[in-house]
Motif scaffolding. Structure first.
Motif, mmCIF file in Angstrom:
data_model
loop_
_atom_site.group_PDB
_atom_site.id
_atom_site.type_symbol
_atom_site.label_atom_id
_atom_site.label_comp_id
_atom_site.label_asym_id
_atom_site.label_seq_id
_atom_site.Cartn_x
_atom_site.Cartn_y
_atom_site.Cartn_z
ATOM 1 N N ARG A 72 0.378 -1.782 0.069
ATOM 2 C CA ARG A 72 0.171 -0.280 -0.284
ATOM 3 C C ARG A 72 0.805 1.008 0.056
ATOM 4 N N THR A 73 2.108 1.223 0.666
ATOM 5 C CA THR A 73 2.396 3.099 0.724
ATOM 6 C C THR A 73 3.453 2.788 -0.667
ATOM 7 N N PHE A 74 4.090 1.497 -1.233
ATOM 8 C CA PHE A 74 4.077 1.729 -2.547
ATOM 9 C C PHE A 74 3.255 2.210 -3.754
ATOM 10 N N VAL A 75 2.025 1.408 -3.719
ATOM 11 C CA VAL A 75 0.922 2.292 -4.195
ATOM 12 C C VAL A 75 0.209 3.911 -4.181
ATOM 13 N N ILE B 102 8.141 8.267 -6.563
ATOM 14 C CA ILE B 102 7.707 7.405 -6.235
ATOM 15 C C ILE B 102 9.320 6.616 -5.848
ATOM 16 N N PHE B 103 10.183 7.322 -5.803
ATOM 17 C CA PHE B 103 11.140 6.621 -4.811
ATOM 18 C C PHE B 103 11.401 6.975 -3.973
ATOM 19 N N SER B 104 10.057 7.656 -3.051
ATOM 20 C CA SER B 104 9.900 7.809 -1.761
ATOM 21 C C SER B 104 9.687 6.774 -1.556
ATOM 22 N N GLY B 105 8.002 6.385 -2.070
ATOM 23 C CA GLY B 105 7.489 5.222 -1.499
ATOM 24 C C GLY B 105 8.350 3.531 -1.010
ATOM 25 N N GLN B 106 9.362 3.697 -2.425
ATOM 26 C CA GLN B 106 10.402 2.721 -2.438
ATOM 27 C C GLN B 106 10.736 3.153 -1.160
ATOM 28 N N LEU B 107 11.580 4.055 -0.726
ATOM 29 C CA LEU B 107 12.520 4.184 0.910
ATOM 30 C C LEU B 107 11.876 3.492 1.334
ATOM 31 N N LEU B 108 10.484 4.231 2.080
ATOM 32 C CA LEU B 108 9.188 4.466 2.824
ATOM 33 C C LEU B 108 9.242 3.015 3.144
ATOM 34 N N SER B 109 8.944 1.974 1.602
ATOM 35 C CA SER B 109 8.168 0.642 2.107
ATOM 36 C C SER B 109 9.693 -0.653 2.097
#
Length: 410
Positions: A135-138, A279-286
């Motif tokens: 969900r975080t990435f999406v 988009i990159f933030s989603g990867q970092l947070l996931s």
């Protein structure tokens, strides 16, 4: 294997549909600041009146977010998503035919009410159709449309407005209706439940599962410590985001003697980096900051605050552009962290209401930012120093409030 491929394809079209709607929403938010220029010239409006038109949008937005979140939790995401797109599409068409200050204010207020339905119902759609670990990435992927919308507004929108602003809003209305059709076709009417990486439809056991969920209403959420903390954190952070959005073009053109078109190019470049950063933030947070979201958010707000102050003292346009991009990247990381955090710390059946409440804080910040920043610029005789210093302080306050969020240790 075939079933899994079908599920992945359905998930992809769902994401694209939600992104299409959000792109138009953000395009609309950016277009009004350009469209207001020919509108003011045509109808002889002063800055106070044009500011009222833009503020009316955020007022309508703020008033409907919580109720829209409740509707999404009660009836599902799809009807609220479609209703939101249809309402904004209709009022976008009507805005092109408005011919006086009261009509401009009323239609933008009603358009804001339509906008208020999209963020909470979009988050609800994510919670309904994706497993928690995705969900975080999406959500971050969908939030990246803020940059896409900015690019569309500074290119397609600006060209249409320079030709005929009435036609521009007819085109915008048509875009909303296309997004509504995509939602109708590709957003599931029945939520899907993700288990062990597979997607399955909730069928006969849905009612039984829902009856076992804790009955927590909107009033209980309003008293929830984490919801209130994120409400305030987004309020302060959005004062920074919308304050810089409102005044960055004026600051850049004045400081570096640029034309509006040259400043637009700089802002478009910044929007591209903002899209990638989201988009990159989603990867970092996931992945990297999984379970350490608080540290990521607080660190980003502190760095953003420092960068805003540094930006004030830069006298080279290219260094300023680089600093502007860094501000956007770290601010986006903080915003994405705050906006996606409820998916991890709140029950999924309440996510629409929770996002509606926290997003209300953000829209209040959007309402206050242009007014407060504009007053500070005016009081300082045209200098932006105190306005930008105030925005830097807001970023720090946002991070301090995030420190109060309490996360259960698993």
């Amino acid at each position: 294997m075939e079933r899994q491929h079908h599920a992945q394809s359905a998930s992809g079209t769902l994401i694209v549909s939600l992104m299409a709607g959000y792109s138009i929403v953000y395009m609309d938010k950016n277009m009004i600041s350009t469209a207001i220029i020919p509108i003011a010239d045509q109808y002889g409006l002063d800055p106070g009146q044009t500011g009222t038109i833009m503020s009316a949008f955020f007022l309508g937005y703020t008033l409907t977010l919580i109720f829209s979140g409740w509707l999404a939790d009660r009836f599902g995401s799809k009807p609220v998503l479609m209703g939101s797109m249809m309402l904004i599409g209709i009022f976008s068409f009507l805005f092109g035919f408005a011919n006086g200050l009261p009509f401009f204010i009323l239609i933008r207020f009603l358009a804001g009410m339509g906008h208020g339905g999209y963020p909470p119902s979009c988050s609800k759609a994510i919670a309904e159709n994706f497993p928690q670990e995705r969900r975080t990435f999406v959500q971050a992927l969908i939030l990246s449309t803020s940059g896409i919308g900015g690019i569309l507004a500074f290119t397609l929108g600006a060209n249409l407005i320079s030709s005929n602003w009435h036609v521009a809003y007819s085109v915008l209305g048509a875009c909303y209706l296309v997004a509504c059709v995509l939602i109708l076709i590709f957003v599931p009417g029945t939520p899907r439940k993700a288990v062990a990486g597979k997607v399955e439809h909730i069928e006969a056991d849905a009612a039984a599962a829902a009856s076992q969920e804790p009955k927590v209403g909107v009033w209980e959420l309003l008293k929830n410590r984490n919801v209130l903390a994120l409400f305030l954190a987004l309020l302060f952070l959005n004062i920074l985001l919308y304050g810089t959005m409102s005044w960055m073009p004026s600051y850049v053109t004045k400081t570096f003697n640029l034309s509006i078109s040259q400043a637009g190019i700089l802002l478009a470049v910044n929007a591209v980096f903002s899209t990638v950063a989201t988009i990159f933030s989603g990867q970092l947070l996931s992945k990297l900051f999984l379970g350490r979201e608080k540290q990521a958010i607080v660190g980003s707000t502190v760095i953003t605050s420092v960068l805003v102050i540094v930006f004030l003292f830069l006298q080279n346009v290219w260094l300023s552009l680089a600093c502007m991009i860094l501000i956007s990247c770290f601010a986006v990381l903080a915003f994405t962290g705050m906006f996606t955090w409820p998916h991890k710390i709140m029950d999924s059946h309440l996510i629409g209401s929770a996002i509606g409440i926290t997003s209300t804080g953000g829209t209040i910040g959007g309402f206050l930012a242009p007014v407060i920043s504009g007053y500070l610029v005016k009081a300082a005789g045209g200098s932006f120093f105190w306005a930008f210093s105030f925005l830097a302080l807001m970023s720090l306050l946002s991070g301090l409030v995030v420190l109060t969020v309490k996360v259960k240790q698993e």
